[in-house]
Design a protein around this motif. Structure first.
Motif, PDB file in Angstrom:
ATOM      1  N   TYR A  76     -16.188   1.718   1.537  1.00 31.23           N
ATOM      2  CA  TYR A  76     -14.734   1.645   1.411  1.00 31.23           C
ATOM      3  C   TYR A  76     -14.094   1.078   2.674  1.00 31.23           C
ATOM      4  O   TYR A  76     -13.108   0.341   2.600  1.00 31.23           O
ATOM      5  CB  TYR A  76     -14.158   3.032   1.113  1.00 31.23           C
ATOM      6  CG  TYR A  76     -14.099   3.360  -0.360  1.00 31.23           C
ATOM      7  CD1 TYR A  76     -13.072   2.862  -1.151  1.00 31.23           C
ATOM      8  CD2 TYR A  76     -15.072   4.147  -0.960  1.00 31.23           C
ATOM      9  CE1 TYR A  76     -12.996   3.161  -2.506  1.00 31.23           C
ATOM     10  CE2 TYR A  76     -15.017   4.447  -2.316  1.00 31.23           C
ATOM     11  CZ  TYR A  76     -13.979   3.948  -3.079  1.00 31.23           C
ATOM     12  OH  TYR A  76     -13.924   4.234  -4.432  1.00 31.23           O
ATOM     13  N   ALA A 134     -10.502   9.215  -4.275  1.00 30.76           N
ATOM     14  CA  ALA A 134     -10.165   7.871  -4.762  1.00 30.76           C
ATOM     15  C   ALA A 134      -9.025   7.913  -5.772  1.00 30.76           C
ATOM     16  O   ALA A 134      -8.162   7.027  -5.792  1.00 30.76           O
ATOM     17  CB  ALA A 134     -11.403   7.213  -5.366  1.00 30.76           C
ATOM     18  N   PHE A 141      -7.100   3.435  -2.445  1.00 27.93           N
ATOM     19  CA  PHE A 141      -8.513   3.269  -2.795  1.00 27.93           C
ATOM     20  C   PHE A 141      -8.735   2.723  -4.202  1.00 27.93           C
ATOM     21  O   PHE A 141      -9.881   2.628  -4.647  1.00 27.93           O
ATOM     22  CB  PHE A 141      -9.238   4.615  -2.656  1.00 27.93           C
ATOM     23  CG  PHE A 141      -9.247   5.157  -1.256  1.00 27.93           C
ATOM     24  CD1 PHE A 141      -9.982   4.549  -0.264  1.00 27.93           C
ATOM     25  CD2 PHE A 141      -8.501   6.279  -0.931  1.00 27.93           C
ATOM     26  CE1 PHE A 141      -9.997   5.036   1.034  1.00 27.93           C
ATOM     27  CE2 PHE A 141      -8.504   6.796   0.348  1.00 27.93           C
ATOM     28  CZ  PHE A 141      -9.250   6.165   1.341  1.00 27.93           C
ATOM     29  N   SER A 142      -7.665   2.393  -4.925  1.00 28.41           N
ATOM     30  CA  SER A 142      -7.756   1.765  -6.259  1.00 28.41           C
ATOM     31  C   SER A 142      -8.426   2.653  -7.299  1.00 28.41           C
ATOM     32  O   SER A 142      -8.939   2.147  -8.310  1.00 28.41           O
ATOM     33  CB  SER A 142      -8.491   0.427  -6.168  1.00 28.41           C
ATOM     34  OG  SER A 142      -7.775  -0.467  -5.356  1.00 28.41           O
ATOM     35  N   ASP A 144     -10.578   4.863  -9.883  1.00 26.10           N
ATOM     36  CA  ASP A 144     -11.903   4.634 -10.468  1.00 26.10           C
ATOM     37  C   ASP A 144     -12.235   3.143 -10.568  1.00 26.10           C
ATOM     38  O   ASP A 144     -13.415   2.781 -10.669  1.00 26.10           O
ATOM     39  CB  ASP A 144     -11.979   5.249 -11.867  1.00 26.10           C
ATOM     40  CG  ASP A 144     -12.044   6.763 -11.807  1.00 26.10           C
ATOM     41  OD1 ASP A 144     -12.597   7.289 -10.825  1.00 26.10           O
ATOM     42  OD2 ASP A 144     -11.522   7.413 -12.739  1.00 26.10           O
ATOM     43  N   GLY A 146     -11.688   0.737  -8.280  1.00 30.02           N
ATOM     44  CA  GLY A 146     -12.294   0.302  -7.038  1.00 30.02           C
ATOM     45  C   GLY A 146     -11.888  -1.097  -6.616  1.00 30.02           C
ATOM     46  O   GLY A 146     -10.930  -1.679  -7.139  1.00 30.02           O
ATOM     47  N   GLY A 238     -22.071  -1.990  -1.299  1.00 28.35           N
ATOM     48  CA  GLY A 238     -20.853  -2.171  -2.067  1.00 28.35           C
ATOM     49  C   GLY A 238     -20.491  -3.619  -2.303  1.00 28.35           C
ATOM     50  O   GLY A 238     -19.845  -3.959  -3.311  1.00 28.35           O
ATOM     51  N   VAL A 243     -16.837  -1.912  -5.090  1.00 30.41           N
ATOM     52  CA  VAL A 243     -16.819  -0.684  -4.282  1.00 30.41           C
ATOM     53  C   VAL A 243     -15.959   0.314  -5.028  1.00 30.41           C
ATOM     54  O   VAL A 243     -14.740   0.162  -5.116  1.00 30.41           O
ATOM     55  CB  VAL A 243     -16.256  -0.942  -2.864  1.00 30.41           C
ATOM     56  CG1 VAL A 243     -16.079   0.371  -2.121  1.00 30.41           C
ATOM     57  CG2 VAL A 243     -17.182  -1.864  -2.091  1.00 30.41           C
ATOM     58  N   ALA A 244     -16.599   1.314  -5.610  1.00 33.58           N
ATOM     59  CA  ALA A 244     -15.918   2.312  -6.441  1.00 33.58           C
ATOM     60  C   ALA A 244     -16.732   3.589  -6.423  1.00 33.58           C
ATOM     61  O   ALA A 244     -17.899   3.590  -6.016  1.00 33.58           O
ATOM     62  CB  ALA A 244     -15.758   1.783  -7.870  1.00 33.58           C
TER      63      ALA A 244
END
Length: 265
Positions: A76, A134, A141-142, A144, A146, A238, A243-244
């Motif tokens: 992240y 998240a 962090f957007s 789920d 990501g 990631g 990246v999630a």
């Protein structure tokens, strides 16, 4: 003189093994198609994460089931730096190492008070908390969904040097040097005075304390070094495309620990 000579021999062996590993994977990739080249890139990346377990559990005896969460911190961090601040991927990887090391510092301060099953039982909480964090801070962090990030395209100087490079092959060229350098660093570190100190703490904390070793400080240092490697692995891992939270599941830590145990701590 004998001690200096011994350090030189150890350094030479570590360098030789790292170079052999690098050339072996590189030559092996030339015999594979794009799909298997991408799998080699994943193996090289996960090797870095397994090396972080080797340092933490193999060298100091601290059992952590939260390495996957530390990988997520690195992933992240790098993704945010690239997508929000638009810095280069390489610099993002380096900064992710420092962010993860800082995270490991705070984790190590808590771990210094725990040991054995108590530490192993506490660390999975980090992995379980990743999806919640998240989602709670979705604007950052957007959630789920990501971040969509990747290795990009190989630089022109490299394609001019060796010809056309597929995206899968480029992913291997990104991960492999970091894996070789990590292997070199861990091999050297394990045979230094610090490495011997860590093993003394692992074997007998009471005896190590009587020998003048600061147990708490040693555990913190090990966590910092281990977290730095795990963060680097997470950043590279990631950048395969996403990246999630799903990229760093709770069972990833168990997978890494199992690989380290089977490979030999």
């Amino acid at each position: 003189m004998s001690k200096v000579k011994s350090h030189k021999v150890i350094g030479f062996r570590s360098t030789r093994l790292a170079i052999i590993f690098f050339l072996f994977i590189l030559l092996l990739s030339m015999q594979f198609d794009s799909y298997n080249q991408f799998q080699l890139a994943n193996i090289s990346t996960l090797l870095i994460a397994v090396l972080s377990i080797t340092l933490l559990t193999g060298a100091s005896g601290q059992i952590s089931l939260g390495q996957g969460a530390i990988m997520a911190v690195g992933g992240y961090s790098a993704a945010l730096l690239v997508t929000k601040l638009e810095i280069s991927m390489w610099l993002a990887f380096v900064l992710a190492i420092f962010v993860s090391a800082l995270f490991g510092l705070f984790l190590g301060l808590a771990a210094a008070r725990l040991s054995g099953p108590y530490l192993a039982g506490t660390t999975p909480v980090m992995a379980l908390a990743i999806p919640s964090i998240a989602i709670r801070f979705e604007s950052l962090f957007s959630g789920d969904i990501g971040f969509s990030v990747d290795y990009g395209y190989p630089p022109n100087w490299l394609t001019n040097l060796i010809g056309e490079i597929s995206i899968e092959e480029w992913s291997l060229y990104v991960a492999l040097p970091f894996a070789a350098l990590s292997l070199f660093a861990v091999l050297n570190l394990s045979n230094t005075r610090s490495g011997r100190t860590w093993r003394a703490v692992r074997d007998n904390e009471v005896a190590a304390a009587l020998a003048g070793i600061n147990i708490a400080r040693t555990k913190v240092i090990v966590f910092v070094c281990s977290s730095a490697l795990a963060g680097l692995a997470g950043a590279i891992y990631g950048f395969r495309g996403l990246v999630a939270p799903s990229v760093y599941p709770t069972d990833l830590s168990l997978l890494l620990l199992t690989a380290a145990v089977i490979g030999g701590l």
